[in-house]
Design an enzyme around this catalytic site. Structure first.
Site, PDB file in Angstrom:
ATOM      1  N   SER A  80     -19.113  19.391  -6.988  1.00 44.64           N
ATOM      2  CA  SER A  80     -18.048  18.641  -6.316  1.00 44.64           C
ATOM      3  C   SER A  80     -17.132  17.935  -7.299  1.00 44.64           C
ATOM      4  CB  SER A  80     -18.649  17.624  -5.343  1.00 44.64           C
ATOM      5  OG  SER A  80     -19.202  16.516  -6.046  1.00 44.64           O
ATOM      6  N   ARG A  96      -4.490  36.263 -26.113  1.00 43.20           N
ATOM      7  CA  ARG A  96      -5.186  37.511 -25.812  1.00 43.20           C
ATOM      8  C   ARG A  96      -4.946  38.028 -24.393  1.00 43.20           C
ATOM      9  NH1 ARG A  96     -11.550  35.633 -25.487  1.00 43.20           N
ATOM     10  NH2 ARG A  96     -11.394  34.372 -23.586  1.00 43.20           N
ATOM     11  N   ASP A 130      -8.984  22.003 -24.060  1.00 42.34           N
ATOM     12  CA  ASP A 130     -10.330  22.154 -23.503  1.00 42.34           C
ATOM     13  C   ASP A 130     -11.373  22.564 -24.529  1.00 42.34           C
ATOM     14  OD1 ASP A 130      -9.221  21.488 -21.101  1.00 42.34           O
ATOM     15  OD2 ASP A 130      -9.522  23.432 -20.140  1.00 42.34           O
ATOM     16  N   CYS A 179      -4.567  27.491 -17.022  1.00 47.55           N
ATOM     17  CA  CYS A 179      -3.910  26.489 -16.181  1.00 47.55           C
ATOM     18  C   CYS A 179      -2.780  27.096 -15.374  1.00 47.55           C
ATOM     19  CB  CYS A 179      -3.379  25.342 -17.038  1.00 47.55           C
ATOM     20  SG  CYS A 179      -2.429  24.128 -16.117  1.00 47.55           S
ATOM     21  N   GLY A 237       0.677  30.965 -20.973  1.00 48.43           N
ATOM     22  CA  GLY A 237       0.434  29.917 -19.991  1.00 48.43           C
ATOM     23  C   GLY A 237      -1.039  29.622 -19.793  1.00 48.43           C
ATOM     24  N   GLY A 238      -1.906  30.535 -20.253  1.00 43.25           N
ATOM     25  CA  GLY A 238      -3.333  30.288 -20.202  1.00 43.25           C
ATOM     26  C   GLY A 238      -3.907  30.197 -18.794  1.00 43.25           C
ATOM     27  N   HIS A 284      11.147  -0.801  -1.612  1.00 41.53           N
ATOM     28  CA  HIS A 284      10.657  -0.761  -0.230  1.00 41.53           C
ATOM     29  C   HIS A 284      11.579   0.109   0.603  1.00 41.53           C
ATOM     30  CE1 HIS A 284       9.047  -2.221   3.610  1.00 41.53           C
ATOM     31  NE2 HIS A 284      10.321  -2.334   4.014  1.00 41.53           N
ATOM     32  N   ALA A 299     -13.526  18.326  -9.648  1.00 42.45           N
ATOM     33  CA  ALA A 299     -12.171  18.616  -9.176  1.00 42.45           C
ATOM     34  C   ALA A 299     -12.026  20.057  -8.697  1.00 42.45           C
ATOM     35  CB  ALA A 299     -11.161  18.316 -10.286  1.00 42.45           C
TER      36      ALA A 299
END
Length: 464
Positions: free
Chosen positions: A181, A36, A310, A43, A40-41, A443, A183
Protein backbone atom coordinates in the site's frame (compact mmCIF):
# COMPACT_ATOMS: atom_id res chain seq x y z
CA UNK A 1 37.76 1.63 -32.75
CA UNK A 2 38.11 5.34 -32.06
CA UNK A 3 36.76 6.82 -28.84
CA UNK A 4 34.20 9.63 -28.82
CA UNK A 5 35.21 12.43 -26.47
CA UNK A 6 32.70 14.29 -24.27
CA UNK A 7 32.76 16.53 -21.23
CA UNK A 8 29.95 14.58 -19.59
CA UNK A 9 28.27 11.22 -20.21
CA UNK A 10 24.87 10.48 -18.71
CA UNK A 11 23.78 6.86 -18.45
CA UNK A 12 19.98 6.76 -18.40
CA UNK A 13 17.45 9.22 -19.85
CA UNK A 14 14.81 9.24 -17.12
CA UNK A 15 13.79 12.38 -15.21
CA UNK A 16 17.21 12.52 -13.57
CA UNK A 17 19.37 11.71 -16.57
CA UNK A 18 17.67 13.73 -19.29
CA UNK A 19 17.46 16.81 -17.05
CA UNK A 20 21.15 16.46 -16.16
CA UNK A 21 22.03 16.19 -19.85
CA UNK A 22 20.02 19.28 -20.79
CA UNK A 23 21.41 21.37 -17.93
CA UNK A 24 24.95 20.30 -18.78
CA UNK A 25 24.46 21.29 -22.41
CA UNK A 26 23.00 24.64 -21.36
CA UNK A 27 26.21 25.28 -19.44
CA UNK A 28 28.33 24.67 -22.50
CA UNK A 29 29.36 21.06 -21.86
CA UNK A 30 29.61 18.52 -24.66
CA UNK A 31 27.13 15.88 -23.51
CA UNK A 32 26.22 12.33 -24.48
CA UNK A 33 23.24 10.49 -23.04
CA UNK A 34 22.97 6.70 -23.23
CA UNK A 35 19.54 5.08 -22.93
CA UNK A 36 18.74 1.42 -23.42
CA UNK A 37 14.97 1.62 -23.89
CA UNK A 38 12.90 4.83 -23.82
CA UNK A 39 13.76 8.53 -23.55
CA UNK A 40 12.02 9.72 -20.42
CA UNK A 41 12.66 6.51 -18.50
CA UNK A 42 10.15 4.65 -16.35
CA UNK A 43 8.57 7.83 -14.97
CA UNK A 44 7.49 9.24 -18.28
CA UNK A 45 6.77 5.96 -20.08
CA UNK A 46 5.60 3.55 -17.37
CA UNK A 47 5.22 5.48 -14.13
CA UNK A 48 4.37 9.03 -13.14
CA UNK A 49 2.75 10.27 -16.35
CA UNK A 50 0.72 7.31 -17.68
CA UNK A 51 -0.58 6.42 -14.22
CA UNK A 52 -1.79 9.99 -13.73
CA UNK A 53 -3.51 9.83 -17.10
CA UNK A 54 -5.40 6.71 -16.00
CA UNK A 55 -6.22 8.22 -12.62
CA UNK A 56 -7.57 11.33 -14.33
CA UNK A 57 -9.93 9.14 -16.35
CA UNK A 58 -11.10 7.47 -13.15
CA UNK A 59 -11.58 10.89 -11.52
CA UNK A 60 -13.73 12.13 -14.41
CA UNK A 61 -15.82 8.94 -14.20
CA UNK A 62 -16.25 9.43 -10.46
CA UNK A 63 -17.39 13.02 -10.96
CA UNK A 64 -19.80 11.98 -13.71
CA UNK A 65 -21.33 9.44 -11.35
CA UNK A 66 -21.89 12.30 -8.88
CA UNK A 67 -23.48 14.57 -11.48
CA UNK A 68 -26.84 14.77 -9.69
CA UNK A 69 -25.11 16.41 -6.68
CA UNK A 70 -24.13 19.31 -8.95
CA UNK A 71 -27.51 19.73 -10.60
CA UNK A 72 -26.49 17.86 -13.74
CA UNK A 73 -28.04 14.99 -15.65
CA UNK A 74 -25.65 12.32 -16.90
CA UNK A 75 -27.35 8.97 -17.36
CA UNK A 76 -25.42 5.86 -16.31
CA UNK A 77 -21.83 6.92 -17.09
CA UNK A 78 -19.61 3.94 -17.86
CA UNK A 79 -15.98 3.39 -18.74
CA UNK A 80 -13.98 1.94 -21.62
CA UNK A 81 -10.74 0.58 -20.18
CA UNK A 82 -9.13 0.05 -23.58
CA UNK A 83 -9.78 3.69 -24.51
CA UNK A 84 -8.40 4.84 -21.15
CA UNK A 85 -5.21 2.85 -21.74
CA UNK A 86 -4.83 4.16 -25.30
CA UNK A 87 -5.11 7.74 -24.04
CA UNK A 88 -2.51 7.02 -21.36
CA UNK A 89 -0.08 5.49 -23.85
CA UNK A 90 -0.61 8.34 -26.33
CA UNK A 91 0.32 10.90 -23.66
CA UNK A 92 3.44 8.95 -22.69
CA UNK A 93 4.52 8.69 -26.35
CA UNK A 94 3.97 12.40 -26.90
CA UNK A 95 6.16 13.36 -23.95
CA UNK A 96 8.87 10.85 -24.82
CA UNK A 97 9.07 12.41 -28.27
CA UNK A 98 9.40 15.79 -26.59
CA UNK A 99 12.58 14.63 -24.85
CA UNK A 100 14.08 13.75 -28.22
CA UNK A 101 13.26 17.25 -29.48
CA UNK A 102 14.90 18.84 -26.42
CA UNK A 103 18.04 16.72 -26.93
CA UNK A 104 18.33 17.87 -30.54
CA UNK A 105 17.69 21.48 -29.55
CA UNK A 106 20.50 21.32 -26.98
CA UNK A 107 22.87 19.38 -29.29
CA UNK A 108 23.04 16.37 -26.97
CA UNK A 109 24.37 13.17 -28.53
CA UNK A 110 21.83 10.38 -27.95
CA UNK A 111 23.05 6.79 -28.02
CA UNK A 112 20.56 3.95 -27.65
CA UNK A 113 22.14 0.88 -26.09
CA UNK A 114 23.48 -0.81 -22.96
CA UNK A 115 26.29 0.98 -21.14
CA UNK A 116 29.15 -0.52 -19.12
CA UNK A 117 31.87 1.31 -17.22
CA UNK A 118 35.22 0.07 -18.51
CA UNK A 119 37.55 2.32 -16.53
CA UNK A 120 37.89 5.81 -15.08
CA UNK A 121 36.02 8.10 -17.46
CA UNK A 122 35.24 5.33 -19.95
CA UNK A 123 31.91 3.89 -21.09
CA UNK A 124 31.35 1.13 -23.59
CA UNK A 125 27.90 1.05 -25.23
CA UNK A 126 26.45 -2.03 -26.92
CA UNK A 127 24.10 -0.81 -29.64
CA UNK A 128 22.14 -2.67 -32.32
CA UNK A 129 24.93 -1.79 -34.74
CA UNK A 130 27.88 -2.82 -32.59
CA UNK A 131 29.90 -1.20 -29.81
CA UNK A 132 30.72 2.45 -29.25
CA UNK A 133 33.44 3.65 -26.89
CA UNK A 134 32.86 6.94 -25.05
CA UNK A 135 35.25 8.96 -22.91
CA UNK A 136 34.52 11.83 -20.50
CA UNK A 137 36.01 13.25 -17.33
CA UNK A 138 32.59 13.05 -15.70
CA UNK A 139 29.97 10.32 -15.85
CA UNK A 140 26.51 10.41 -14.27
CA UNK A 141 24.69 7.16 -13.52
CA UNK A 142 20.94 7.68 -13.76
CA UNK A 143 19.80 4.13 -14.47
CA UNK A 144 16.75 4.23 -12.21
CA UNK A 145 15.03 1.28 -10.59
CA UNK A 146 12.48 -1.44 -11.28
CA UNK A 147 9.79 -3.30 -9.36
CA UNK A 148 10.98 -5.57 -6.59
CA UNK A 149 9.87 -9.18 -6.97
CA UNK A 150 9.46 -11.45 -3.97
CA UNK A 151 9.96 -15.22 -4.36
CA UNK A 152 6.69 -16.84 -5.31
CA UNK A 153 5.00 -13.50 -6.02
CA UNK A 154 6.74 -12.77 -9.33
CA UNK A 155 4.67 -11.09 -12.03
CA UNK A 156 3.79 -13.28 -15.03
CA UNK A 157 1.78 -10.76 -17.08
CA UNK A 158 -1.27 -13.01 -17.06
CA UNK A 159 -2.91 -13.11 -13.64
CA UNK A 160 -0.08 -11.58 -11.58
CA UNK A 161 0.94 -8.10 -12.70
CA UNK A 162 3.70 -5.59 -12.15
CA UNK A 163 3.00 -1.88 -12.64
CA UNK A 164 3.77 -2.26 -16.37
CA UNK A 165 1.11 -4.93 -16.80
CA UNK A 166 -1.35 -2.84 -14.78
CA UNK A 167 -0.82 0.05 -17.21
CA UNK A 168 -1.57 -2.16 -20.22
CA UNK A 169 -3.87 -4.77 -18.70
CA UNK A 170 -4.45 -7.98 -20.70
CA UNK A 171 -7.93 -8.13 -19.18
CA UNK A 172 -10.17 -6.04 -16.93
CA UNK A 173 -10.09 -7.39 -13.38
CA UNK A 174 -13.26 -8.27 -11.53
CA UNK A 175 -11.69 -9.21 -8.22
CA UNK A 176 -8.27 -7.66 -7.58
CA UNK A 177 -5.62 -8.15 -4.92
CA UNK A 178 -2.99 -5.43 -4.52
CA UNK A 179 0.08 -6.44 -2.51
CA UNK A 180 1.58 -3.34 -0.90
CA UNK A 181 0.00 0.00 0.00
CA UNK A 182 2.79 2.40 -0.87
CA UNK A 183 2.19 5.05 -3.53
CA UNK A 184 2.29 2.62 -6.48
CA UNK A 185 0.03 0.01 -4.91
CA UNK A 186 -2.56 2.41 -3.55
CA UNK A 187 -2.75 4.39 -6.81
CA UNK A 188 -3.55 1.27 -8.81
CA UNK A 189 -5.97 0.12 -6.12
CA UNK A 190 -7.69 3.51 -6.29
CA UNK A 191 -7.87 3.41 -10.09
CA UNK A 192 -9.32 -0.06 -10.46
CA UNK A 193 -11.65 0.37 -7.48
CA UNK A 194 -13.09 3.47 -9.20
CA UNK A 195 -13.93 1.28 -12.20
CA UNK A 196 -16.04 -0.94 -9.96
CA UNK A 197 -13.45 -3.67 -9.42
CA UNK A 198 -13.74 -5.58 -6.12
CA UNK A 199 -10.41 -4.49 -4.62
CA UNK A 200 -8.43 -5.82 -1.64
CA UNK A 201 -5.16 -4.29 -0.42
CA UNK A 202 -2.70 -6.24 1.73
CA UNK A 203 -0.09 -4.29 3.71
CA UNK A 204 2.59 -5.90 5.87
CA UNK A 205 2.98 -2.80 8.05
CA UNK A 206 0.45 -1.70 10.66
CA UNK A 207 -1.19 0.89 8.39
CA UNK A 208 -1.73 1.84 4.76
CA UNK A 209 0.61 4.43 3.25
CA UNK A 210 3.05 3.62 6.05
CA UNK A 211 5.53 6.43 5.27
CA UNK A 212 2.84 9.05 5.88
CA UNK A 213 1.85 10.65 9.17
CA UNK A 214 -0.22 8.16 11.18
CA UNK A 215 -3.20 10.51 11.37
CA UNK A 216 -3.25 10.91 7.58
CA UNK A 217 -2.93 7.15 7.09
CA UNK A 218 -5.95 6.57 9.33
CA UNK A 219 -8.04 9.06 7.36
CA UNK A 220 -6.93 7.46 4.09
CA UNK A 221 -7.96 4.01 5.29
CA UNK A 222 -11.35 5.38 6.33
CA UNK A 223 -11.86 6.92 2.88
CA UNK A 224 -10.71 3.81 1.00
CA UNK A 225 -12.97 1.58 3.08
CA UNK A 226 -15.93 3.89 2.45
CA UNK A 227 -15.24 3.52 -1.29
CA UNK A 228 -15.53 -0.24 -0.95
CA UNK A 229 -11.88 -1.31 -0.70
CA UNK A 230 -10.94 -4.06 1.71
CA UNK A 231 -7.80 -3.13 3.66
CA UNK A 232 -5.79 -5.85 5.41
CA UNK A 233 -3.02 -4.38 7.59
CA UNK A 234 -0.29 -6.31 9.41
CA UNK A 235 -0.85 -9.00 6.79
CA UNK A 236 1.25 -10.67 4.11
CA UNK A 237 0.79 -12.90 1.09
CA UNK A 238 2.74 -16.10 1.70
CA UNK A 239 1.89 -17.96 -1.48
CA UNK A 240 0.10 -17.61 -4.83
CA UNK A 241 -1.47 -20.62 -6.54
CA UNK A 242 -1.85 -19.66 -10.20
CA UNK A 243 -4.43 -21.04 -12.58
CA UNK A 244 -5.45 -19.96 -16.07
CA UNK A 245 -8.38 -17.87 -14.91
CA UNK A 246 -7.69 -17.17 -11.24
CA UNK A 247 -5.15 -16.91 -8.44
CA UNK A 248 -5.50 -18.36 -4.96
CA UNK A 249 -3.69 -16.08 -2.53
CA UNK A 250 -2.67 -17.41 0.87
CA UNK A 251 -2.83 -14.43 3.22
CA UNK A 252 -1.35 -14.49 6.73
CA UNK A 253 -3.04 -12.17 9.21
CA UNK A 254 -2.94 -12.39 12.99
CA UNK A 255 -0.95 -15.62 12.85
CA UNK A 256 -3.57 -17.37 10.71
CA UNK A 257 -3.26 -18.18 7.00
CA UNK A 258 -6.41 -18.21 4.88
CA UNK A 259 -6.94 -18.77 1.16
CA UNK A 260 -8.69 -16.15 -1.00
CA UNK A 261 -9.58 -16.30 -4.69
CA UNK A 262 -8.88 -13.41 -7.08
CA UNK A 263 -8.77 -13.12 -10.85
CA UNK A 264 -5.88 -10.62 -10.79
CA UNK A 265 -3.01 -9.71 -8.46
CA UNK A 266 -0.83 -6.57 -8.62
CA UNK A 267 2.49 -6.84 -6.80
CA UNK A 268 3.75 -3.46 -5.56
CA UNK A 269 6.26 -4.34 -2.87
CA UNK A 270 8.97 -1.77 -3.51
CA UNK A 271 11.77 -1.27 -6.00
CA UNK A 272 15.39 -2.27 -6.58
CA UNK A 273 18.08 -0.24 -8.28
CA UNK A 274 19.18 -1.01 -11.84
CA UNK A 275 22.83 -1.79 -11.15
CA UNK A 276 23.41 -4.98 -13.12
CA UNK A 277 25.76 -5.07 -16.09
CA UNK A 278 27.19 -1.60 -15.48
CA UNK A 279 30.57 -2.76 -14.22
CA UNK A 280 30.05 -0.99 -10.90
CA UNK A 281 31.80 -3.43 -8.59
CA UNK A 282 34.77 -3.66 -10.96
CA UNK A 283 34.93 0.15 -10.89
CA UNK A 284 35.04 0.23 -7.09
CA UNK A 285 31.54 1.61 -6.55
CA UNK A 286 29.95 0.81 -3.18
CA UNK A 287 26.52 -0.84 -3.35
CA UNK A 288 24.03 -1.05 -0.48
CA UNK A 289 20.89 -3.13 -0.98
CA UNK A 290 20.88 -2.65 -4.76
CA UNK A 291 21.55 1.09 -4.60
CA UNK A 292 24.72 3.09 -5.28
CA UNK A 293 26.16 4.76 -2.18
CA UNK A 294 26.81 8.49 -2.64
CA UNK A 295 27.52 11.58 -0.59
CA UNK A 296 25.26 14.66 -0.50
CA UNK A 297 26.71 15.83 -3.83
CA UNK A 298 25.88 12.47 -5.47
CA UNK A 299 29.57 11.53 -5.69
CA UNK A 300 30.28 7.80 -5.59
CA UNK A 301 33.84 8.03 -4.33
CA UNK A 302 35.18 6.97 -7.74
CA UNK A 303 36.87 9.80 -9.60
CA UNK A 304 34.45 11.67 -11.89
CA UNK A 305 31.58 9.25 -11.26
CA UNK A 306 28.21 10.41 -9.89
CA UNK A 307 24.89 8.63 -9.27
CA UNK A 308 21.51 10.33 -9.13
CA UNK A 309 17.85 9.44 -8.80
CA UNK A 310 16.37 6.07 -7.92
CA UNK A 311 19.59 4.12 -8.41
CA UNK A 312 21.12 6.24 -5.63
CA UNK A 313 18.38 5.39 -3.12
CA UNK A 314 15.43 6.95 -1.35
CA UNK A 315 13.38 8.98 -1.71
CA UNK A 316 12.47 7.34 -5.03
CA UNK A 317 10.86 10.37 -6.62
CA UNK A 318 11.23 11.90 -10.07
CA UNK A 319 11.54 15.46 -8.79
CA UNK A 320 14.36 14.43 -6.47
CA UNK A 321 16.16 12.85 -9.44
CA UNK A 322 15.71 15.94 -11.60
CA UNK A 323 17.00 18.27 -8.91
CA UNK A 324 20.02 16.04 -8.36
CA UNK A 325 20.64 16.01 -12.10
CA UNK A 326 20.73 19.81 -12.22
CA UNK A 327 22.95 19.98 -9.15
CA UNK A 328 25.53 17.53 -10.55
CA UNK A 329 25.58 19.16 -13.99
CA UNK A 330 26.24 22.52 -12.37
CA UNK A 331 28.91 21.03 -10.14
CA UNK A 332 30.65 19.52 -13.17
CA UNK A 333 30.45 22.89 -14.95
CA UNK A 334 32.20 24.56 -12.03
CA UNK A 335 29.20 26.23 -10.45
CA UNK A 336 28.19 26.23 -6.80
CA UNK A 337 26.24 23.12 -5.88
CA UNK A 338 23.06 23.01 -3.83
CA UNK A 339 22.66 19.56 -2.26
CA UNK A 340 19.21 18.02 -2.18
CA UNK A 341 17.89 17.66 1.37
CA UNK A 342 15.55 14.64 1.65
CA UNK A 343 13.46 16.34 4.34
CA UNK A 344 12.58 19.13 1.89
CA UNK A 345 11.27 16.81 -0.84
CA UNK A 346 7.51 16.45 -1.04
CA UNK A 347 5.86 13.08 -1.51
CA UNK A 348 2.59 12.88 -3.47
CA UNK A 349 0.16 9.99 -3.87
CA UNK A 350 -2.54 10.46 -6.50
CA UNK A 351 -5.18 8.18 -5.05
CA UNK A 352 -8.69 9.33 -4.18
CA UNK A 353 -8.44 11.26 -1.92
CA UNK A 354 -4.99 12.59 -2.74
CA UNK A 355 -2.24 12.47 -0.11
CA UNK A 356 0.80 14.75 0.09
CA UNK A 357 3.48 15.53 2.65
CA UNK A 358 6.83 17.15 3.25
CA UNK A 359 9.24 17.04 6.18
CA UNK A 360 8.84 15.28 9.50
CA UNK A 361 5.72 13.51 10.70
CA UNK A 362 4.51 14.32 14.20
CA UNK A 363 5.96 11.06 15.52
CA UNK A 364 9.34 11.60 13.81
CA UNK A 365 9.63 15.14 15.16
CA UNK A 366 8.95 14.00 18.71
CA UNK A 367 11.27 11.01 18.37
CA UNK A 368 14.28 13.19 17.50
CA UNK A 369 13.64 15.53 20.40
CA UNK A 370 11.44 18.35 19.15
CA UNK A 371 8.79 19.85 21.34
CA UNK A 372 6.04 20.34 18.79
CA UNK A 373 3.01 22.47 18.10
CA UNK A 374 0.45 20.83 15.83
CA UNK A 375 -2.08 22.63 13.67
CA UNK A 376 -5.04 21.03 11.91
CA UNK A 377 -7.75 22.29 9.63
CA UNK A 378 -10.49 20.16 8.01
CA UNK A 379 -11.73 20.59 4.45
CA UNK A 380 -15.29 20.85 5.75
CA UNK A 381 -14.41 24.27 7.18
CA UNK A 382 -13.30 25.66 3.80
CA UNK A 383 -15.76 27.36 1.46
CA UNK A 384 -13.94 26.40 -1.75
CA UNK A 385 -13.80 22.72 -0.73
CA UNK A 386 -17.54 22.72 -0.04
CA UNK A 387 -18.27 24.47 -3.36
CA UNK A 388 -16.17 21.84 -5.15
CA UNK A 389 -18.14 19.09 -3.46
CA UNK A 390 -14.94 17.90 -1.72
CA UNK A 391 -15.53 18.52 2.00
CA UNK A 392 -13.54 15.51 3.22
CA UNK A 393 -9.88 16.02 4.07
CA UNK A 394 -7.36 17.50 6.49
CA UNK A 395 -4.30 19.70 6.48
CA UNK A 396 -1.90 19.12 9.36
CA UNK A 397 1.18 21.17 10.18
CA UNK A 398 4.03 20.42 12.56
CA UNK A 399 6.08 23.25 14.08
CA UNK A 400 8.91 23.37 16.58
CA UNK A 401 7.35 24.84 19.71
CA UNK A 402 10.47 26.78 20.70
CA UNK A 403 11.66 28.24 17.41
CA UNK A 404 8.43 28.22 15.40
CA UNK A 405 10.23 26.41 12.56
CA UNK A 406 8.05 24.51 10.12
CA UNK A 407 9.06 20.87 10.56
CA UNK A 408 6.51 19.15 8.36
CA UNK A 409 3.14 19.32 6.65
CA UNK A 410 0.73 16.50 5.87
CA UNK A 411 -2.44 16.61 3.79
CA UNK A 412 -5.26 14.44 2.54
CA UNK A 413 -8.03 15.65 0.24
CA UNK A 414 -8.74 17.21 -3.13
CA UNK A 415 -5.75 18.75 -4.95
CA UNK A 416 -3.35 18.46 -2.00
CA UNK A 417 -0.63 17.32 -4.42
CA UNK A 418 -0.74 20.89 -5.76
CA UNK A 419 -1.07 22.59 -2.37
CA UNK A 420 1.94 20.90 -0.77
CA UNK A 421 4.41 23.00 -2.78
CA UNK A 422 3.47 26.02 -0.66
CA UNK A 423 4.93 24.34 2.38
CA UNK A 424 7.95 23.13 0.38
CA UNK A 425 8.74 26.75 -0.47
CA UNK A 426 8.14 27.67 3.17
CA UNK A 427 10.68 25.09 4.30
CA UNK A 428 13.23 26.24 1.73
CA UNK A 429 12.88 29.83 2.95
CA UNK A 430 13.04 28.69 6.58
CA UNK A 431 9.58 30.05 7.28
CA UNK A 432 8.18 29.97 10.79
CA UNK A 433 4.61 29.68 11.95
CA UNK A 434 4.64 33.44 12.49
CA UNK A 435 5.78 34.02 8.89
CA UNK A 436 3.00 31.83 7.51
CA UNK A 437 0.41 33.34 9.80
CA UNK A 438 1.26 36.81 8.45
CA UNK A 439 1.02 35.66 4.82
CA UNK A 440 -2.15 36.62 2.95
CA UNK A 441 -3.78 33.64 1.22
CA UNK A 442 -6.32 34.36 -1.55
CA UNK A 443 -10.02 33.70 -1.05
CA UNK A 444 -11.81 31.54 -1.93
CA UNK A 445 -9.12 28.88 -2.35
CA UNK A 446 -8.17 25.56 -0.86
CA UNK A 447 -4.86 27.16 0.12
CA UNK A 448 -6.63 29.10 2.87
CA UNK A 449 -6.65 25.84 4.84
CA UNK A 450 -2.85 26.00 4.94
CA UNK A 451 -3.17 29.37 6.66
CA UNK A 452 -5.84 28.11 9.06
CA UNK A 453 -3.78 25.04 9.97
CA UNK A 454 -0.86 27.32 10.84
CA UNK A 455 -3.16 29.57 12.89
CA UNK A 456 -4.46 26.51 14.72
CA UNK A 457 -0.92 25.59 15.76
CA UNK A 458 -0.60 29.10 17.19
CA UNK A 459 -3.96 28.89 18.98
CA UNK A 460 -5.54 31.47 16.64
CA UNK A 461 -7.64 29.46 14.17
CA UNK A 462 -10.56 31.48 12.78
CA UNK A 463 -12.97 29.19 10.97
CA UNK A 464 -13.09 26.25 13.33
Amino acid sequence: MSEQQFDMIVVGAGPGGYVAAIRGAQLGLKVACVEREHLGGICLNWGCIPTKALLRSAEVLHQAQRAKEFGLKIENPTHDLDAMVKRSRRIAKQLSGGIGFLFKKNKITTIMGDATLTGIGKVSVRTKDGTEELVARNIILATGARARELPGLEADGNRVWSYKHALQPPHEPKKLLVIGSGAIGIEFASFYNALGVDTTVVEVMDRVLPVEDAEISALAKKAFTKQGMKILEKSSVTKLDREDDKVIAHIESGGEVTAHEFDTVISAVGIVGNIEGLGLEESGVNIDRSHVVTDEYCRTGVEGLFAIGDVAGAPWLAHKASHEGVMVAELIAGQAAHPVKPESIAGCTYCNPQVASVGLTEAQAIEIGHEVKIGRFPFQGNGKAIALGEPQGLIKTVFDAKTGKLLGAHMIGAEVTELIQGYVVGQKLKATGKDLSETVFPHPTLSEMMHESTLDALGRVIHM
